[in-house]
Design a protein around this motif. Structure first.
Motif, PDB file in Angstrom:
ATOM      1  N   ASP A  30       0.830  -1.207   0.000  1.00 20.48           N
ATOM      2  CA  ASP A  30       0.000   0.000   0.000  1.00 20.48           C
ATOM      3  C   ASP A  30       0.863   1.255   0.000  1.00 20.48           C
ATOM      4  O   ASP A  30       0.621   2.204  -0.756  1.00 20.48           O
ATOM      5  CB  ASP A  30      -0.901   0.023   1.245  1.00 20.48           C
TER       6      ASP A  30
ATOM      7  N   GLN B 107       2.367   2.172  -3.380  1.00 18.57           N
ATOM      8  CA  GLN B 107       1.378   2.665  -4.351  1.00 18.57           C
ATOM      9  C   GLN B 107       0.877   4.057  -3.984  1.00 18.57           C
ATOM     10  O   GLN B 107       0.668   4.903  -4.859  1.00 18.57           O
ATOM     11  CB  GLN B 107       0.225   1.675  -4.469  1.00 18.57           C
TER      12      GLN B 107
ATOM     13  N   CYS C 176      -3.667  -1.093  -7.485  1.00 17.30           N
ATOM     14  CA  CYS C 176      -4.847  -0.573  -6.778  1.00 17.30           C
ATOM     15  C   CYS C 176      -5.424   0.656  -7.469  1.00 17.30           C
ATOM     16  O   CYS C 176      -6.644   0.825  -7.532  1.00 17.30           O
ATOM     17  CB  CYS C 176      -4.524  -0.296  -5.311  1.00 17.30           C
TER      18      CYS C 176
ATOM     19  N   ALA D   1      -5.574  -6.741  -7.343  1.00 19.15           N
ATOM     20  CA  ALA D   1      -6.248  -5.597  -6.726  1.00 19.15           C
ATOM     21  C   ALA D   1      -7.716  -5.596  -7.130  1.00 19.15           C
ATOM     22  O   ALA D   1      -8.042  -5.769  -8.314  1.00 19.15           O
ATOM     23  CB  ALA D   1      -5.588  -4.291  -7.153  1.00 19.15           C
TER      24      ALA D   1
ATOM     25  N   ALA E 209      -9.464   0.015  -2.279  1.00 19.45           N
ATOM     26  CA  ALA E 209      -9.155  -1.260  -2.934  1.00 19.45           C
ATOM     27  C   ALA E 209      -8.704  -2.300  -1.920  1.00 19.45           C
ATOM     28  O   ALA E 209      -8.276  -1.979  -0.812  1.00 19.45           O
ATOM     29  CB  ALA E 209      -8.067  -1.075  -3.986  1.00 19.45           C
TER      30      ALA E 209
ATOM     31  N   ASP F 142      -5.865  -5.164  -1.862  1.00 24.15           N
ATOM     32  CA  ASP F 142      -4.655  -5.644  -2.530  1.00 24.15           C
ATOM     33  C   ASP F 142      -4.275  -6.996  -1.951  1.00 24.15           C
ATOM     34  O   ASP F 142      -4.237  -7.163  -0.717  1.00 24.15           O
ATOM     35  CB  ASP F 142      -3.497  -4.666  -2.326  1.00 24.15           C
TER      36      ASP F 142
ATOM     37  N   TYR G 283      -1.418 -10.418  -2.394  1.00 23.88           N
ATOM     38  CA  TYR G 283      -0.170 -10.826  -3.030  1.00 23.88           C
ATOM     39  C   TYR G 283       0.174 -12.272  -2.688  1.00 23.88           C
ATOM     40  O   TYR G 283      -0.299 -12.832  -1.695  1.00 23.88           O
ATOM     41  CB  TYR G 283       0.983  -9.908  -2.596  1.00 23.88           C
TER      42      TYR G 283
END
Length: 230
Positions: A49, A52, A60, A100, A112, A114, A116
């Motif tokens: 986060d 981004q 996102c 996302a 959003a 996210d 991984y």
């Protein structure tokens, strides 16, 4: 590493238990709510986060702009020209795949989710459907939280007794119109009005009056409530 303590900080748990991913975060950003990580399962998710937000690009942002999931099963194969700064930044990070999903309620774009994995991985169709369903629930909870924490007057009641007498009825009528426009439950239609009032810095009564007078519509292909990310 969570941004909050308490109930909201545990929002990641149902998703993490359901999905074959290594970590996830839930964040707000865009035109309505400030950039903030609401819940993160681990430091790596929080870092995702952070990168981004700082760079203003990444999965996102694209998910929120397009209102569609962004699925990158092998993030290291992503062409650098798509997210040049973000692609450069994650070289040193342990990400194999990134996914996302937008957080939305009607036309309101909230943030959003996210996700991984450490190794390249492709989400299955059922996994994607599960996230999309849960994203609606999370969107409602996150928007409710933001409005609850806000000190703005969003109930739409003015100072005079006469205006107070009519405000509840007008908001109720406007809620019914938004319900019909978007085909969503009444509680969500009310939240859409409340969220738009919050974003515009105006009262719910003012917004409701515009809806009733047909100067404001949330219907698709009519007035656009949220702009896209530049």
């Amino acid at each position: 590493m969570n941004a909050l303590t308490g109930h909201e900080s545990r929002l990641f748990e149902p998703l993490l238990a359901l999905l074959p991913v290594d970590g996830l975060s839930i964040s707000t950003f865009g035109h309505i709510l400030a950039a903030e990580t609401i819940s993160a399962s681990d430091a790596q998710s929080f870092r995702l986060d952070e990168l981004q937000f700082d760079l203003g690009e990444g999965p996102c942002w694209d998910a929120l702009e397009t209102a569609k999931p962004v699925l990158e099963p092998d993030i290291r194969e992503r062409p650098n020209h798509v997210w040049p700064a973000f692609s450069e930044a994650i070289i040193a990070e342990n990400f194999g795949a990134l996914f996302a999903f937008p957080l939305m309620l009607g036309p309101l774009r909230i943030g959003a989710i996210d996700l991984y994995t450490n190794q390249p991985y492709r989400l299955g169709e059922q996994d994607i459907q599960h996230v999309e369903i849960l994203a609606t629930v999370v969107s409602r909870m996150v928007l409710n939280r933001a409005l609850r924490l806000s000190e703005s007057d969003l109930v739409g009641e003015a100072d005079t007794a006469t205006r107070r007498a009519f405000s509840r009825r007008e908001i109720h009528q406007a809620t019914g119109m938004v319900l019909a426009q978007l085909g969503i439950p009444a509680a969500d239609a009310f939240l859409v009005i409340q969220g738009h009032a919050f974003a515009a810095g105006r009262s719910m009564l003012d917004i409701s009056s515009e809806i009733i007078d047909r100067r404001l519509s949330f219907a698709v292909n009519e007035q656009q409530i949220e702009g896209s990310h530049d």
